[in-house]
Design a protein around this motif. Structure first.
Motif, PDB file in Angstrom:
ATOM      1  N   LYS A  74     -15.499   1.188   5.491  1.00 19.75           N
ATOM      2  CA  LYS A  74     -15.551   1.409   3.971  1.00 19.75           C
ATOM      3  C   LYS A  74     -14.283   2.090   4.106  1.00 19.75           C
ATOM      4  O   LYS A  74     -13.212   1.938   3.224  1.00 19.75           O
ATOM      5  N   ARG A  75     -13.828   3.654   4.798  1.00 20.42           N
ATOM      6  CA  ARG A  75     -12.978   3.791   5.483  1.00 20.42           C
ATOM      7  C   ARG A  75     -12.011   3.123   5.493  1.00 20.42           C
ATOM      8  O   ARG A  75     -10.757   3.517   4.529  1.00 20.42           O
ATOM      9  N   PHE A  76     -11.553   2.436   6.819  1.00 17.83           N
ATOM     10  CA  PHE A  76     -10.847   1.239   6.716  1.00 17.83           C
ATOM     11  C   PHE A  76     -10.140   1.193   5.338  1.00 17.83           C
ATOM     12  O   PHE A  76      -8.903   0.759   5.019  1.00 17.83           O
ATOM     13  N   ILE A  77     -10.932   0.316   4.461  1.00 16.92           N
ATOM     14  CA  ILE A  77     -10.668  -0.675   3.680  1.00 16.92           C
ATOM     15  C   ILE A  77      -9.648  -0.122   2.494  1.00 16.92           C
ATOM     16  O   ILE A  77      -9.282  -0.114   1.941  1.00 16.92           O
ATOM     17  N   ARG A  78     -10.541   1.366   2.167  1.00 20.21           N
ATOM     18  CA  ARG A  78     -10.087   2.170   1.420  1.00 20.21           C
ATOM     19  C   ARG A  78      -8.779   2.540   1.511  1.00 20.21           C
ATOM     20  O   ARG A  78      -7.748   2.596   1.123  1.00 20.21           O
ATOM     21  N   HIS A  79      -8.598   3.119   2.598  1.00 18.89           N
ATOM     22  CA  HIS A  79      -7.396   3.250   3.391  1.00 18.89           C
ATOM     23  C   HIS A  79      -5.997   2.025   3.265  1.00 18.89           C
ATOM     24  O   HIS A  79      -4.594   2.595   2.953  1.00 18.89           O
ATOM     25  N   LEU A  80      -6.686   0.932   3.185  1.00 17.51           N
ATOM     26  CA  LEU A  80      -5.378  -0.265   3.238  1.00 17.51           C
ATOM     27  C   LEU A  80      -5.493  -0.219   1.893  1.00 17.51           C
ATOM     28  O   LEU A  80      -4.329  -1.106   1.417  1.00 17.51           O
ATOM     29  N   GLU A  81      -6.345  -0.201   1.071  1.00 20.37           N
ATOM     30  CA  GLU A  81      -6.536  -0.026  -0.223  1.00 20.37           C
ATOM     31  C   GLU A  81      -5.531   0.643  -1.100  1.00 20.37           C
ATOM     32  O   GLU A  81      -4.022   0.218  -1.571  1.00 20.37           O
ATOM     33  N   ARG A  82      -5.011   1.754  -0.132  1.00 20.35           N
ATOM     34  CA  ARG A  82      -3.841   3.124  -0.936  1.00 20.35           C
ATOM     35  C   ARG A  82      -2.084   2.207   0.094  1.00 20.35           C
ATOM     36  O   ARG A  82      -1.876   2.559  -0.569  1.00 20.35           O
ATOM     37  N   LEU A  83      -2.719   1.483   0.906  1.00 20.29           N
ATOM     38  CA  LEU A  83      -1.284   1.293   1.576  1.00 20.29           C
ATOM     39  C   LEU A  83      -0.948  -0.160   0.855  1.00 20.29           C
ATOM     40  O   LEU A  83       0.633  -0.482   0.165  1.00 20.29           O
ATOM     41  N   LYS A  84      -2.053  -0.612   0.278  1.00 17.45           N
ATOM     42  CA  LYS A  84      -1.305  -1.274  -0.329  1.00 17.45           C
ATOM     43  C   LYS A  84      -1.162  -1.606  -1.797  1.00 17.45           C
ATOM     44  O   LYS A  84       0.291  -2.082  -2.453  1.00 17.45           O
ATOM     45  N   GLN A  85      -1.098  -0.502  -2.479  1.00 17.57           N
ATOM     46  CA  GLN A  85      -1.035   0.407  -3.804  1.00 17.57           C
ATOM     47  C   GLN A  85       0.211   0.605  -3.593  1.00 17.57           C
ATOM     48  O   GLN A  85       0.693   0.859  -4.569  1.00 17.57           O
ATOM     49  N   HIS A  86       0.817   1.727  -2.523  1.00 17.54           N
ATOM     50  CA  HIS A  86       2.107   1.891  -1.464  1.00 17.54           C
ATOM     51  C   HIS A  86       3.003   0.843  -2.087  1.00 17.54           C
ATOM     52  O   HIS A  86       3.923   0.940  -2.958  1.00 17.54           O
ATOM     53  N   PHE A  87       2.757  -0.337  -1.716  1.00 13.46           N
ATOM     54  CA  PHE A  87       3.999  -1.891  -2.107  1.00 13.46           C
ATOM     55  C   PHE A  87       3.262  -2.282  -3.664  1.00 13.46           C
ATOM     56  O   PHE A  87       4.417  -3.741  -2.987  1.00 13.46           O
ATOM     57  N   GLN A  88       2.823  -2.198  -3.955  1.00 11.44           N
ATOM     58  CA  GLN A  88       2.398  -2.562  -5.301  1.00 11.44           C
ATOM     59  C   GLN A  88       1.684  -4.443  -4.189  1.00 11.44           C
ATOM     60  O   GLN A  88       1.773  -5.433  -5.526  1.00 11.44           O
ATOM     61  N   TYR A  89       0.823  -4.275  -3.742  1.00 16.53           N
ATOM     62  CA  TYR A  89       0.694  -6.147  -3.331  1.00 16.53           C
ATOM     63  C   TYR A  89      -1.344  -5.814  -3.368  1.00 16.53           C
ATOM     64  O   TYR A  89      -2.030  -5.210  -3.843  1.00 16.53           O
ATOM     65  N   THR A  90      -1.122  -6.989  -4.104  1.00 13.74           N
ATOM     66  CA  THR A  90      -2.640  -6.942  -4.831  1.00 13.74           C
ATOM     67  C   THR A  90      -3.636  -8.111  -3.336  1.00 13.74           C
ATOM     68  O   THR A  90      -4.861  -8.429  -4.189  1.00 13.74           O
ATOM     69  N   GLY A  91      -2.842  -8.899  -2.919  1.00 18.43           N
ATOM     70  CA  GLY A  91      -3.716  -9.611  -1.536  1.00 18.43           C
ATOM     71  C   GLY A  91      -4.833  -9.549  -1.156  1.00 18.43           C
ATOM     72  O   GLY A  91      -4.862  -8.214  -1.000  1.00 18.43           O
ATOM     73  N   GLY A  92      -5.363  -9.772  -0.127  1.00 20.55           N
ATOM     74  CA  GLY A  92      -6.759  -9.656   0.332  1.00 20.55           C
ATOM     75  C   GLY A  92      -6.136 -10.157   2.272  1.00 20.55           C
ATOM     76  O   GLY A  92      -5.012 -10.699   2.429  1.00 20.55           O
ATOM     77  N   PHE A  93      -7.038  -8.837   3.058  1.00 18.81           N
ATOM     78  CA  PHE A  93      -6.268  -9.438   4.701  1.00 18.81           C
ATOM     79  C   PHE A  93      -8.201  -9.124   5.340  1.00 18.81           C
ATOM     80  O   PHE A  93      -8.820  -8.725   4.553  1.00 18.81           O
ATOM     81  N   VAL A  94      -7.651  -9.611   6.117  1.00 16.01           N
ATOM     82  CA  VAL A  94      -9.187  -9.565   6.906  1.00 16.01           C
ATOM     83  C   VAL A  94      -8.044  -8.496   7.959  1.00 16.01           C
ATOM     84  O   VAL A  94      -7.405  -8.594   8.670  1.00 16.01           O
ATOM     85  N   ILE A  95      -9.124  -7.525   8.617  1.00 14.61           N
ATOM     86  CA  ILE A  95      -8.691  -6.409   9.682  1.00 14.61           C
ATOM     87  C   ILE A  95      -9.613  -6.611  10.126  1.00 14.61           C
ATOM     88  O   ILE A  95     -11.008  -6.786  10.438  1.00 14.61           O
TER      89      ILE A  95
END
Length: 315
Positions: A74-95
Motif C-alpha cells: 500500500k505504501r509503495f502504491i501510494r507513493h507511485l500515485e503521488r508521483l503520477k499526480q506530479h506528472f498529472q498522469y492517470t494511467g495504471g502500472f504493474v509495479i
C-alpha cells in the motif's frame, strides 16, 4: 512499455530520529550517511490497461521469492500515485520490485526501494507525458515524501541531510569496505515509521536534536582529520543514544537482541585488544553494520571468518 531502475541502501552514522514535519518527512535533526552500493533494490514498472496500480514480486532467478507485506504494498502504491499526480498522469502500472538483501529488518530497505521506485517512475512518467527528466535534487525531494531516508540514496558516498537539503560531502574514506552482520532476517516488530513517532515520548528526546548536532560536528572533524578511532567512538555513542530512545519510550520497545549484544561485545573487545577495528553502527533493527578502511581489508576478512561465518550471514 516497461522501465527498470535500481537504488542503493545507505547507513546513517549520525541518526535522524523523529520528524519535524510528518507530512513532508522532514527530520528533527541532521543526519550523515554512507551509501552502500552493494545493497540494492530493483523496481520494474510496466504500463497496465487498468486504471489502478498493483504490486507483484520481481522474480530473480536463483533467489527466494521476494515478499512485501500488504502495508508495504500500500505504501509503495501510494507513493507511485503521488508521483503520477506530479506528472498529472492517470494511467495504471504493474509495479514489480525486489531487494538483494532482507527487507524490513533494519537494513534500510525502505530507503533503497523508495528511491528505486522514484527513479523508475520518473523514467516512465517523463517518457509517457513527454516532460523533461527532473534533476536528481527534485527526484530526491519527492522520494523523501514516501520514505524520509530514501533522499540520501540518490547520492554517494557521504551524504548530509538537513531539513529539506541533501548534499554530498567531500570527506576522506571514499571507498569503505562494508559488512553487515545479519542477526535476524525477520521483519521487525516495530516499523521505523512507528519508531519515529514513539521516540517523542522518551524523556531523553528533548535533548536528542542538540546531541545529534554535536555528534555530527565532532564526527565530521574526526573524518576530515582521519582520526579513525575517534570516529568509531562517536558512531558507537550515536547509535547507542538512538537505541536508548527506544527503551525509554512509552511504551518501550527494543531492536537489540541477546545475539546483537553479544556481537557488539565481541567487537568492543576486538577494538580494545587490537587498538583498531571497524566503525560499528546499528539502525532501527537488530543487525549490525561494520565499515572498514581499505587498508583494513585483511582485518575485515579475518574478523568475518573467525567470529561471524557459521554463526551469522554476513552481507
Amino acid at each position: 512499455m516497461h522501465w527498470l531502475a535500481q537504488a542503493p541502501a545507505n547507513i546513517a552514522l549520525v541518526k535522524y530520529m523523529g520528524k519535524s514535519d510528518e507530512a513532508s518527512n522532514l527530520p528533527n535533526n541532521p543526519s550523515l550517511s554512507y551509501t552502500l552500493p552493494h545493497l540494492l533494490s530493483t523496481v520494474y514498472l510496466e504500463t497496465s490497461p487498468l486504471k489502478k496500480d498493483i504490486w507483484e514480486p520481481l522474480e530473480t532467478p536463483g533467489t527466494e521469492p521476494y515478499a512485501l507485506t500488504l502495508e508495504g504494498q500500500k505504501r509503495f502504491i501510494r507513493h507511485l500515485e503521488r508521483l503520477k499526480q506530479h506528472f498529472q498522469y492517470t494511467g495504471g502500472f504493474v509495479i514489480r520490485s525486489t531487494n538483494n538483501f532482507p527487507a524490513s529488518s533494519g537494513l534500510a530497505s525502505s530507503a533503497s526501494s523508495f528511491a528505486a521506485l522514484t527513479k523508475c517512475a520518473f523514467l516512465a512518467l517523463s517518457e509517457l507525458t513527454n516532460q523533461p527528466m527532473a534533476s536528481i535534487d527534485v527526484q530526491a525531494a519527492l522520494s523523501r515524501m514516501g520514505s524520509g531516508s530514501s533522499c540520501r540514496s540518490f547520492f554517494a558516498p557521504w551524504v548530509l541531510w538537513e531539513n529539506d537539503s541533501v548534499r554530498v560531502l567531500d570527506l576522506p574514506y571514499q571507498d569503505l569496505i562494508h559488512q553487515v552482520v545479519v542477526i535476524s532476517h525477520e521483519e521487525k516488530a516495530t516499523p521505523s515509521s512507528e519508531a519515529h513517532k514513539r521516540v517523542k515520548t522518551s524523556p531523553l528526546y528533548a535533548e536528542r536534536a542538540k546531541a545529534a548536532e554535536e555528534h555530527l560536528k565532532l564526527l565530521l572533524d574526526a573524518l576530515r582529520e582521519q582520526k579513525w578511532e575517534t570516529a568509531y567512538r562517536l558512531c558507537w555513542r550515536e547509535f547507542q543514544d538512538m537505541h536508548r530512545l527506544f527503551t525509554t519510550s512509552v511504551p518501550a520497545f527494543s531492536y537489540q537482541t541477546k545475539a546483537s549484544l553479544e556481537v557488539l561485545d565481541t567487537l568492543q573487545r576486538l577494538w580494545d585488544t587490537k587498538g583498531d577495528g571497524p566503525i560499528v553502527t546499528m539502525d532501527a533493527g537488530p543487525n549490525i553494520h561494520l565499515l572498514y578502511r581499505q587498508d583494513q581489508a585483511d582485518l575485515a576478512n579475518q574478523i568475518k571468518r573467525e567470529y561471524f561465518v557459521g554463526n551469522f550471514d554476513v552481507l
